[in-house]
Design a protein around this motif. Structure first.
Motif, PDB file in Angstrom:
ATOM      1  N   ALA A  88       0.825  -1.203   0.000  1.00 34.75           N
ATOM      2  CA  ALA A  88       0.000   0.000   0.000  1.00 34.75           C
ATOM      3  C   ALA A  88       0.863   1.258   0.000  1.00 34.75           C
ATOM      4  CB  ALA A  88      -0.920  -0.003   1.219  1.00 34.75           C
ATOM      5  N   ALA A  89       0.323   2.309  -0.584  1.00 33.00           N
ATOM      6  CA  ALA A  89       1.045   3.582  -0.687  1.00 33.00           C
ATOM      7  C   ALA A  89       1.376   4.173   0.680  1.00 33.00           C
ATOM      8  CB  ALA A  89       0.220   4.573  -1.499  1.00 33.00           C
ATOM      9  N   TRP A  90       0.645   3.766   1.726  1.00 34.18           N
ATOM     10  CA  TRP A  90       0.882   4.317   3.057  1.00 34.18           C
ATOM     11  C   TRP A  90       1.952   3.545   3.834  1.00 34.18           C
ATOM     12  CZ3 TRP A  90      -3.929   2.532   1.467  1.00 34.18           C
ATOM     13  CH2 TRP A  90      -4.322   1.293   1.956  1.00 34.18           C
ATOM     14  N   GLY A  91       2.666   2.643   3.118  1.00 35.87           N
ATOM     15  CA  GLY A  91       3.819   1.991   3.737  1.00 35.87           C
ATOM     16  C   GLY A  91       3.547   0.690   4.458  1.00 35.87           C
ATOM     17  N   GLN A  92       2.504  -0.019   4.058  1.00 32.78           N
ATOM     18  CA  GLN A  92       2.192  -1.301   4.683  1.00 32.78           C
ATOM     19  C   GLN A  92       1.930  -2.356   3.628  1.00 32.78           C
ATOM     20  OE1 GLN A  92      -1.288  -0.209   6.971  1.00 32.78           O
ATOM     21  NE2 GLN A  92      -0.078   0.115   8.824  1.00 32.78           N
ATOM     22  N   ARG A  93       2.269  -3.593   3.962  1.00 35.08           N
ATOM     23  CA  ARG A  93       1.796  -4.756   3.206  1.00 35.08           C
ATOM     24  C   ARG A  93       0.391  -4.998   3.726  1.00 35.08           C
ATOM     25  NH1 ARG A  93       2.787  -7.214  -1.548  1.00 35.08           N
ATOM     26  NH2 ARG A  93       2.528  -9.462  -1.430  1.00 35.08           N
ATOM     27  N   TYR A  94      -0.576  -5.140   2.831  1.00 36.27           N
ATOM     28  CA  TYR A  94      -1.980  -5.149   3.235  1.00 36.27           C
ATOM     29  C   TYR A  94      -2.743  -6.217   2.472  1.00 36.27           C
ATOM     30  CZ  TYR A  94      -5.284  -2.365   5.964  1.00 36.27           C
ATOM     31  OH  TYR A  94      -6.133  -1.919   6.931  1.00 36.27           O
ATOM     32  N   ALA A  95      -3.696  -6.845   3.127  1.00 34.79           N
ATOM     33  CA  ALA A  95      -4.580  -7.825   2.493  1.00 34.79           C
ATOM     34  C   ALA A  95      -5.879  -7.857   3.295  1.00 34.79           C
ATOM     35  CB  ALA A  95      -3.939  -9.206   2.471  1.00 34.79           C
ATOM     36  N   VAL A  96      -6.949  -8.336   2.652  1.00 36.93           N
ATOM     37  CA  VAL A  96      -8.239  -8.450   3.345  1.00 36.93           C
ATOM     38  C   VAL A  96      -8.846  -9.816   3.041  1.00 36.93           C
ATOM     39  CG1 VAL A  96     -10.556  -7.480   3.653  1.00 36.93           C
ATOM     40  CG2 VAL A  96      -8.628  -5.962   3.112  1.00 36.93           C
ATOM     41  N   VAL A  97      -9.232 -10.515   4.107  1.00 34.04           N
ATOM     42  CA  VAL A  97      -9.934 -11.799   4.018  1.00 34.04           C
ATOM     43  C   VAL A  97     -11.299 -11.589   4.664  1.00 34.04           C
ATOM     44  CG1 VAL A  97      -9.910 -14.221   4.729  1.00 34.04           C
ATOM     45  CG2 VAL A  97      -7.777 -13.084   4.170  1.00 34.04           C
ATOM     46  N   LEU A  98     -12.321 -12.264   4.156  1.00 37.83           N
ATOM     47  CA  LEU A  98     -13.655 -12.150   4.736  1.00 37.83           C
ATOM     48  C   LEU A  98     -13.918 -13.291   5.703  1.00 37.83           C
ATOM     49  CD1 LEU A  98     -15.742 -11.138   1.592  1.00 37.83           C
ATOM     50  CD2 LEU A  98     -14.578  -9.665   3.264  1.00 37.83           C
ATOM     51  N   ASP A  99     -14.530 -12.957   6.831  1.00 41.94           N
ATOM     52  CA  ASP A  99     -14.928 -14.006   7.767  1.00 41.94           C
ATOM     53  C   ASP A  99     -16.188 -14.685   7.223  1.00 41.94           C
ATOM     54  OD1 ASP A  99     -17.231 -12.543   8.541  1.00 41.94           O
ATOM     55  OD2 ASP A  99     -16.531 -12.184  10.582  1.00 41.94           O
ATOM     56  N   PRO A 100     -16.709 -15.718   7.885  1.00 43.19           N
ATOM     57  CA  PRO A 100     -17.862 -16.434   7.340  1.00 43.19           C
ATOM     58  C   PRO A 100     -19.109 -15.570   7.133  1.00 43.19           C
ATOM     59  CG  PRO A 100     -16.762 -17.808   8.949  1.00 43.19           C
ATOM     60  CD  PRO A 100     -16.117 -16.445   9.023  1.00 43.19           C
ATOM     61  N   ASP A 101     -19.186 -14.412   7.801  1.00 44.59           N
ATOM     62  CA  ASP A 101     -20.338 -13.530   7.630  1.00 44.59           C
ATOM     63  C   ASP A 101     -20.058 -12.372   6.677  1.00 44.59           C
ATOM     64  OD1 ASP A 101     -22.450 -14.634   9.409  1.00 44.59           O
ATOM     65  OD2 ASP A 101     -20.809 -14.482  10.849  1.00 44.59           O
ATOM     66  N   GLY A 102     -18.898 -12.396   6.027  1.00 43.69           N
ATOM     67  CA  GLY A 102     -18.578 -11.360   5.061  1.00 43.69           C
ATOM     68  C   GLY A 102     -17.947 -10.108   5.640  1.00 43.69           C
ATOM     69  N   ASN A 103     -17.575 -10.152   6.917  1.00 45.75           N
ATOM     70  CA  ASN A 103     -16.888  -9.023   7.530  1.00 45.75           C
ATOM     71  C   ASN A 103     -15.412  -9.051   7.147  1.00 45.75           C
ATOM     72  OD1 ASN A 103     -19.108  -7.965   9.191  1.00 45.75           O
ATOM     73  ND2 ASN A 103     -18.924  -9.930  10.229  1.00 45.75           N
ATOM     74  N   GLY A 104     -14.874  -7.900   6.826  1.00 47.48           N
ATOM     75  CA  GLY A 104     -13.478  -7.823   6.433  1.00 47.48           C
ATOM     76  C   GLY A 104     -12.534  -7.964   7.606  1.00 47.48           C
ATOM     77  N   VAL A 105     -11.486  -8.741   7.411  1.00 46.43           N
ATOM     78  CA  VAL A 105     -10.401  -8.842   8.371  1.00 46.43           C
ATOM     79  C   VAL A 105      -9.143  -8.413   7.630  1.00 46.43           C
ATOM     80  CG1 VAL A 105      -9.043 -10.368   9.851  1.00 46.43           C
ATOM     81  CG2 VAL A 105     -11.521 -10.674   9.680  1.00 46.43           C
ATOM     82  N   ASP A 106      -8.636  -7.222   8.000  1.00 43.66           N
ATOM     83  CA  ASP A 106      -7.449  -6.685   7.362  1.00 43.66           C
ATOM     84  C   ASP A 106      -6.209  -7.279   8.005  1.00 43.66           C
ATOM     85  OD1 ASP A 106      -9.466  -5.117   6.342  1.00 43.66           O
ATOM     86  OD2 ASP A 106      -8.614  -3.211   7.000  1.00 43.66           O
TER      87      ASP A 106
END
Length: 134
Positions: A105-123
């Motif tokens: 990410a441009a803000w200086g982090q390695r970033y990813a998002v996975v969804l939990d079983p209810d579709g909530n994002g976990v960064d």
């Protein structure tokens, strides 16, 4: 008196699936939590992650209607950019939905998002190494 953050509460449409997902991320739900209508995992600093089934929430909020994601999300700091990649791959390989694959990410982090079983994002994120001076 000033209110202070004590817990993060989320609604689980399938308690067993949600507990299994969060256990994979290191949340220490007690044995048998997957069969309970309410479950808690202690977090560093004394916070707690609370999961309640839809039925539990309807017991005090009869008009409750579940959404699909976007209701809550967690951001988990990883030890390194490589750990972001590894945790993301492990979860996707286990059948969880990857929303955004690992990227710098441009803000200086390695970033990813996975969804939990209810579709909530976990960064998943970790600071990128500082660029070396030229």
């Amino acid at each position: 008196m000033t209110p202070r953050l004590d817990a993060i509460g989320m609604v689980a449409s399938d308690m067993a699936a949600s507990v299994a997902f969060y256990r994979r991320l290191g949340f220490a739900f007690p044995e048998g939590a997957e069969h309970l209508p309410h479950a808690e995992a202690g977090l560093p600093g004394g916070l707690r992650l609370l999961l309640d089934t839809e039925e539990t929430v309807r017991s005090f909020h009869p008009g409750f209607r579940p959404g699909k994601g976007g209701g809550a999300g967690l951001a988990l700091l990883c030890d390194s950019p490589a750990e972001v990649d590894a945790v993301y791959a492990e979860l996707v390989d286990a059948g969880y939905r990857g929303e955004i694959g690992p990227w710098d990410a441009a803000w200086g982090q390695r970033y990813a998002v996975v969804l939990d079983p209810d579709g909530n994002g976990v960064d998943l994120f970790a600071p990128l190494p500082a660029p070396s001076p030229e």
